[in-house]
Structure formats: C-alpha cells, structure tokens
Design a protein around this motif. Structure first.
Motif, short mmCIF file in Angstrom:
data_model
loop_
_atom_site.label_atom_id
_atom_site.label_comp_id
_atom_site.label_asym_id
_atom_site.label_seq_id
_atom_site.Cartn_x
_atom_site.Cartn_y
_atom_site.Cartn_z
N ARG A 39 0.96 -1.00 0.04
CA ARG A 39 0.56 -0.11 0.24
C ARG A 39 0.69 1.44 0.51
NH1 ARG A 39 -4.61 -0.50 4.45
NH2 ARG A 39 -5.54 -2.36 2.46
N THR A 40 0.72 2.24 -1.01
CA THR A 40 1.33 3.47 -0.91
C THR A 40 0.17 4.46 -0.73
OG1 THR A 40 0.97 3.74 -3.94
CG2 THR A 40 2.87 2.72 -2.42
N HIS A 41 -0.95 4.42 -0.31
CA HIS A 41 -1.62 5.46 -0.30
C HIS A 41 -1.33 6.49 0.78
CE1 HIS A 41 -6.17 6.82 -1.81
NE2 HIS A 41 -5.85 7.48 -0.29
N GLY A 42 -1.29 8.14 0.90
CA GLY A 42 -0.54 8.42 1.74
C GLY A 42 -1.85 8.89 3.08
N ARG A 43 -1.29 8.26 4.39
CA ARG A 43 -2.05 8.41 5.54
C ARG A 43 -3.11 7.34 5.76
NH1 ARG A 43 -4.41 14.60 6.38
NH2 ARG A 43 -1.52 15.98 6.24
N ALA A 44 -2.15 6.50 4.89
CA ALA A 44 -3.36 4.94 5.53
C ALA A 44 -2.61 3.83 5.62
CB ALA A 44 -3.82 4.47 3.94
N PRO A 45 -2.82 2.82 6.74
CA PRO A 45 -2.15 2.34 7.29
C PRO A 45 -1.55 1.36 6.67
CG PRO A 45 -4.89 1.92 8.38
CD PRO A 45 -4.40 2.73 6.68
#
Length: 235
Positions: free
Chosen positions: A124-130
């Motif tokens: 996962r590379t999504h900002g502010r995601a676990p």
C-alpha cells in the motif's frame, strides 16, 4: 459497470464476532455460519473494467486488486462488507472512493502466472493509510465445482450485493451479478500478509483456500438505504 475477475484467491480465516463488531457500522449485522464469523483476503486481477455499453480504456480497464472483507446482513439481505480494497490504478481508486464510497487505497502491485503458480505482491502506498502488504503465491488444485446451497463455500462466496457507508454514516447497497463461482481448492504460500494486521486483527489459524480462474461481473449503481420506523430499510 462491467468487469472481469481473473486468477482470484479466496483466503478465509475464522474470527470472533467480537473482534469484528467495533469495525462495522451498527446498522449492519455480522453474518455468521454456525455462529462463526469470517475474514477474507482476496487477491486477483481485473480486466474489462468499464461502464456498461462504453468501450474499454487501456489505462483504466486492467489492474490488480486486493480486498479484505467480511459478511453482513441488512434488512434480511446478505452481502459483503469491504474493510479495504487496494488497487494498482490511481484513477480507478479515486473514482471508486467518490462514486461507491468504498475504502479503496493506492498500492504498488504485481500479479503474474509462472509455472502454474500465481505470484502476487501488493504494498500500500496511499497517503495517511495504514501500512498493508501481501506477498506470496497460490495455485488451484482439484476439479472445478460450483458451491452447493447450505455449504460453507456457498455462504462465503455466493453473495450478490455489497454494503458501504457514506461520509454521514448512512448505509449504501450496491447490487452485483455473476454466474455461480467456478471454485477449485487451492494452496498458497504467504511470505508476508499484514492485511488483517492493518485492522488490528491477528490471525492464528490456517486459512480455507479456494481459487477461481475467471468470473464475469456486472455492477449496478449504489443506492442509499433509508431507515424505516420498524427498523427495516428502503432505498
């Protein structure tokens, strides 16, 4: 929408209902089989993703996807609840988050077929995601069978709607349709699987594994469910 799912693995673990309850909206009931709740990690790849009647766009219609899900009921209708959906296409993630109110996340992903094994990797590379990672391989074993009504396999796979919640906490239902799942038993080797850990859930048992080579799916627009005085729901 229309889409085709390929090389899909259902990896299911039994979990306590109490572990899932805080993670779900109160309007949804956890669906169980013999009193047991289930959590699934589902890697696959999609092709042919498009609005029905519209052409396929090469930069939008094919990409890997990885779901973490459980099973719920609303108004007597069983369905799927997605804790997360990681996808290897940033535009598809943005559209799905806005239109379907689903927890899609951007991820760096690969899915390749080598020597009979599906080699799968997702970070996962999504900002502010676990943070969440899956890396491993899987393959089918045995004959193709359609799950029979009343069996655990049928309970886990034959579901024809999904539920989500909008920004105000209201429940949305989206109907889907496909032919019965052509399932095979599967085997898998996971070098890393932190998808459940991102939810705060620790898995201690071996998963129940099934494989499907292909499934053609159609998806209807999402509908807002309005609570009625008797506790039922209407769209």
């Amino acid at each position: 929408m229309a889409q085709i799912w390929h090389d899909l693995l259902f990896a299911h673990w039994p979990v306590d209902v109490a572990a899932l309850r805080p993670l779900l909206p109160p309007q949804l009931q956890i669906d169980t089989f013999g009193g047991q709740a289930w959590l699934a990690v589902v890697p696959f790849r999609m092709t042919g993703v498009r609005l029905r009647g519209a052409p396929r766009l090469p930069w939008l219609s094919a990409f890997p996807e990885l779901n973490v899900r459980t099973y719920v009921i609303r108004g007597g209708k069983p369905g799927v609840w997605f804790f997360s959906l990681d996808a290897g296409n940033s535009l598809a993630v943005a559209i799905a988050r806005a239109w379907f109110h689903l927890p899609y996340f951007r991820a760096r992903m690969s899915c390749t077929d080598r020597e009979g094994w599906i080699h799968y990797a997702s970070e996962r590379t999504h900002g502010r995601a676990p943070a969440a990672t899956l890396k491993g391989r899987y393959r089918p074993v045995g004959e193709v069978l359609s799950p029979k009504s009343g069996t655990l396999e049928h309970f886990l796979t034959e579901r024809y709607c999904l539920y989500a919640a909008d920004g105000r906490g209201r429940i949305i239902r989206c109907e889907i349709h496909h032919l019965p799942w052509p399932l095979q038993r599967a085997e898998a080797e996971f070098a890393r699987n932190s998808m459940p850990e991102s939810l705060g859930i620790a898995l201690t048992s071996q998963p129940l594994l099934h494989f499907a080579r292909r499934q053609d799916v159609v998806v209807w627009p999402p509908l807002l469910l309005l609570a009625q005085p008797d506790g039922s729901s209407a769209s």
